[in-house]
Design an enzyme around this catalytic site. Structure first.
Site, PDB file in Angstrom:
ATOM      1  N   SER A 113       1.291  -0.616   0.072  1.00  0.00           N
ATOM      2  CA  SER A 113       0.035  -0.785   0.131  1.00  0.00           C
ATOM      3  C   SER A 113       1.230   1.453   0.016  1.00  0.00           C
ATOM      4  O   SER A 113       0.254   2.559  -0.209  1.00  0.00           O
ATOM      5  CB  SER A 113      -1.150  -0.214   1.261  1.00  0.00           C
ATOM      6  N   HIS A 148      -2.367  -2.780  -6.529  1.00  0.00           N
ATOM      7  CA  HIS A 148      -3.376  -2.122  -5.092  1.00  0.00           C
ATOM      8  C   HIS A 148      -4.295  -2.481  -5.048  1.00  0.00           C
ATOM      9  O   HIS A 148      -5.378  -1.287  -5.547  1.00  0.00           O
ATOM     10  CB  HIS A 148      -2.268  -0.733  -3.968  1.00  0.00           C
ATOM     11  N   ASN A 175      -3.689   6.665  -1.563  1.00  0.00           N
ATOM     12  CA  ASN A 175      -3.284   7.081  -0.341  1.00  0.00           C
ATOM     13  C   ASN A 175      -2.167   7.763  -0.193  1.00  0.00           C
ATOM     14  O   ASN A 175      -2.063   8.049   0.934  1.00  0.00           O
ATOM     15  CB  ASN A 175      -2.006   5.175   0.454  1.00  0.00           C
ATOM     16  N   GLU A 226      -5.319   0.408  -8.301  1.00  0.00           N
ATOM     17  CA  GLU A 226      -3.945   1.066  -9.090  1.00  0.00           C
ATOM     18  C   GLU A 226      -3.887   0.093  -9.345  1.00  0.00           C
ATOM     19  O   GLU A 226      -2.678  -0.899  -8.545  1.00  0.00           O
ATOM     20  CB  GLU A 226      -3.236   1.647  -7.758  1.00  0.00           C
TER      21      GLU A 226
HETATM   22  N1  CAA Z   1     -16.025 -10.137   0.480  1.00  0.00           N
HETATM   23  C1  CAA Z   1     -17.383  -9.958   0.332  1.00  0.00           C
HETATM   24  N2  CAA Z   1     -18.150  -9.916   0.690  1.00  0.00           N
HETATM   25  C2  CAA Z   1     -18.309  -9.529   2.016  1.00  0.00           C
HETATM   26  C3  CAA Z   1     -16.756  -8.961   2.648  1.00  0.00           C
HETATM   27  C4  CAA Z   1     -15.825  -9.602   1.259  1.00  0.00           C
HETATM   28  N3  CAA Z   1     -15.310  -9.698   2.379  1.00  0.00           N
HETATM   29  N4  CAA Z   1     -17.338  -8.116   3.470  1.00  0.00           N
HETATM   30  C5  CAA Z   1     -18.241  -7.798   3.421  1.00  0.00           C
HETATM   31  N5  CAA Z   1     -19.782  -8.432   3.332  1.00  0.00           N
HETATM   32  C6  CAA Z   1     -20.278  -8.353   2.636  1.00  0.00           C
HETATM   33  C7  CAA Z   1     -21.441  -8.010   3.653  1.00  0.00           C
HETATM   34  O1  CAA Z   1     -21.424  -9.660   3.587  1.00  0.00           O
HETATM   35  C8  CAA Z   1     -22.417  -7.823   3.533  1.00  0.00           C
HETATM   36  O2  CAA Z   1     -23.514  -8.478   3.314  1.00  0.00           O
HETATM   37  P1  CAA Z   1     -24.696  -8.392   4.586  1.00  0.00           P
HETATM   38  O3  CAA Z   1     -24.891  -8.435   5.614  1.00  0.00           O
HETATM   39  O4  CAA Z   1     -25.760  -8.744   4.071  1.00  0.00           O
HETATM   40  O5  CAA Z   1     -24.250  -9.946   4.735  1.00  0.00           O
HETATM   41  C9  CAA Z   1     -22.253  -6.439   2.641  1.00  0.00           C
HETATM   42  O6  CAA Z   1     -20.868  -7.156   1.528  1.00  0.00           O
HETATM   43  C10 CAA Z   1     -21.910  -5.058   2.721  1.00  0.00           C
HETATM   44  O7  CAA Z   1     -21.343  -5.370   4.346  1.00  0.00           O
HETATM   45  P2  CAA Z   1     -21.929  -4.016   4.886  1.00  0.00           P
HETATM   46  O8  CAA Z   1     -22.866  -3.899   5.233  1.00  0.00           O
HETATM   47  O9  CAA Z   1     -21.007  -3.798   5.543  1.00  0.00           O
HETATM   48  O10 CAA Z   1     -21.729  -2.908   4.111  1.00  0.00           O
HETATM   49  P3  CAA Z   1     -21.599  -1.121   3.398  1.00  0.00           P
HETATM   50  O11 CAA Z   1     -22.986  -1.139   2.487  1.00  0.00           O
HETATM   51  O12 CAA Z   1     -21.633  -0.434   5.126  1.00  0.00           O
HETATM   52  O13 CAA Z   1     -20.506  -1.128   2.765  1.00  0.00           O
HETATM   53  C11 CAA Z   1     -18.556  -0.895   2.532  1.00  0.00           C
HETATM   54  C12 CAA Z   1     -19.674  -2.086   2.892  1.00  0.00           C
HETATM   55  C13 CAA Z   1     -17.931  -1.195   1.170  1.00  0.00           C
HETATM   56  C14 CAA Z   1     -16.795  -1.988   2.865  1.00  0.00           C
HETATM   57  C15 CAA Z   1     -18.368   0.782   2.915  1.00  0.00           C
HETATM   58  O14 CAA Z   1     -18.734   1.148   4.563  1.00  0.00           O
HETATM   59  C16 CAA Z   1     -17.755   1.698   2.333  1.00  0.00           C
HETATM   60  O15 CAA Z   1     -16.820   1.817   1.019  1.00  0.00           O
HETATM   61  N6  CAA Z   1     -15.862   1.780   3.185  1.00  0.00           N
HETATM   62  C17 CAA Z   1     -15.442   2.403   3.176  1.00  0.00           C
HETATM   63  C18 CAA Z   1     -13.728   1.414   2.864  1.00  0.00           C
HETATM   64  C19 CAA Z   1     -12.631   2.103   2.538  1.00  0.00           C
HETATM   65  O16 CAA Z   1     -12.570   3.474   2.076  1.00  0.00           O
HETATM   66  N7  CAA Z   1     -11.728   1.514   1.510  1.00  0.00           N
HETATM   67  C20 CAA Z   1     -10.457   1.582   1.914  1.00  0.00           C
HETATM   68  C21 CAA Z   1      -9.398   1.559   3.076  1.00  0.00           C
HETATM   69  S1  CAA Z   1      -7.686   2.389   2.744  1.00  0.00           S
HETATM   70  C22 CAA Z   1      -7.186   1.095   1.610  1.00  0.00           C
HETATM   71  O17 CAA Z   1      -7.955  -0.232   1.986  1.00  0.00           O
HETATM   72  C23 CAA Z   1      -5.942   0.847   0.715  1.00  0.00           C
HETATM   73  C24 CAA Z   1      -4.352   0.835   1.656  1.00  0.00           C
HETATM   74  O18 CAA Z   1      -3.426   0.266   0.832  1.00  0.00           O
HETATM   75  C25 CAA Z   1      -4.604   0.553   3.400  1.00  0.00           C
END
Ligand code: CAA
Length: 269
Positions: free
Chosen positions: A106, A127, A177, A139
């Site tokens: 990352s 990424h 990031n 990415e």
């Molecule tokens: N695989 C498949 N399905 C998954 C899953 C996975 N790993 N994790 C969760 N789900 C499913 C769940 O089963 C859930 O369905 P159910 O509740 O019916 O079981 C469904 O996805 C939706 O889950 P949520 O109700 O939690 O969904 P949400 O509408 O709240 O969205 C989210 C979840 C997409 C994570 C949203 O909250 C979001 O976009 N959050 C921001 C995430 C973000 O910014 N990520 C970037 C982080 S930075 C990074 O990653 C960079 C780095 O290098 C560190």
């Protein structure tokens, strides 16, 4: 991240080998993938037979040697340069000469990671964002010596996995990031400055800025250790004060409060 990326691969119809350090962790990853695919079946977004076929496409192993026949290897190990260099040196010897070696780092330098391989032209950054199965972006990162063939293969794989790939060069933090890490660090500093609770800070960013989840929830999801290491890498590379990990996160990382994966971070899980 590894399990999430493997899930994408098997859902896209690719025979996938997942390598973990212990058989137990491999089994845990398989269960996790099975769980999310079953949820999709329950919600009517996947046929049962499709789920079973997807799960059957996954083999787990603890042996790096089992990656010898792969077309592409995506590394998603601990976010530290030393272990990544060692792994890429080993993969370079084990994998076919036409195999593309991708790193999911990352914030580390893909160019530096590629330097461990005898043919750095086959090394590229891919990424993914957490949670990998849900976040649409990947990415595709061109390091100093990445060849066009490896770059195009990684881009095409991103598309095949149903992602929205973007092309970028190997600069600290790449695109997202470079912006998101200092922003999250600012948010964590506000906890102390404004004497606000994690719940209220999260509510603030969700309801006042339209974030899908609050910064504390997000850092818990990403992993406090992963975020701290990424911040340190950006701080080392750019020397901008906002990049340095806030002491509060460093203390949490030292205490083993790493977020969701340890059951405790800003919140309890
Ligand atoms: N695989 C498949 N399905 C998954 C899953 C996975 N790993 N994790 C969760 N789900 C499913 C769940 O089963 C859930 O369905 P159910 O509740 O019916 O079981 C469904 O996805 C939706 O889950 P949520 O109700 O939690 O969904 P949400 O509408 O709240 O969205 C989210 C979840 C997409 C994570 C949203 O909250 C979001 O976009 N959050 C921001 C995430 C973000 O910014 N990520 C970037 C982080 S930075 C990074 O990653 C960079 C780095 O290098 C560190």
């Amino acid at each position: 991240m590894g399990a999430g990326i493997a899930q994408l691969c098997v859902e896209a119809g690719l025979e996938t080998v997942g390598r973990e350090v212990t058989p137990e962790l491999g089994e845990k990853a398989r269960e996790r993938i099975g769980h999310f695919l079953t949820r999709k079946v329950e919600k009517g977004r996947l046929e049962e037979s499709e789920r079973d076929a997807a799960v059957a496409r996954l083999t787990t192993t603890t042996e790096l040697g089992d990656l010898a026949g792969c077309d592409v290897v995506i590394e998603a190990i601990v976010e530290e340069l030393g272990p990544k260099l060692q792994l890429f040196a080993e993969l370079d010897l084990i994998c076919r000469s036409d195999c593309v070696l991708a790193t999911n780092t990352s914030a580390l330098s893909v160019t530096e990671i590629a330097s461990a391989a005898s043919r750095p032209e086959r090394v590229v950054g891919m990424h993914f964002f957490n949670p990998a199965p849900l976040m649409p972006l990947v990415e595709v990162v061109r390091a100093e010596r990445t060849g066009d063939e490896a770059f195009d293969t990684a881009y095409a794989l991103g598309e095949r996995l149903g992602k929205h790939p973007i092309r970028c060069h190997d600069t600290p933090g790449f695109v997202v990031n470079r912006v998101l890490i200092p922003l999250l660090n600012d948010c964590i500093r506000v906890l102390d400055e404004a004497r606000v609770s994690p719940e209220d800070l999260d509510a603030g960013l969700k309801h006042g800025a339209g974030w899908p989840m609050g910064p504390c929830e997000l850092v818990d999801l990403v992993g406090i250790d992963v975020h701290v290491r990424a911040s340190e890498a950006l701080w080392q590379a750019l020397r901008e004060p906002r990049m340095a990990p806030p002491p509060r996160l460093v203390a949490m990382a030292k205490a083993g409060a790493l977020g969701r994966k340890t059951g405790r971070g800003f919140y309890r899980y």
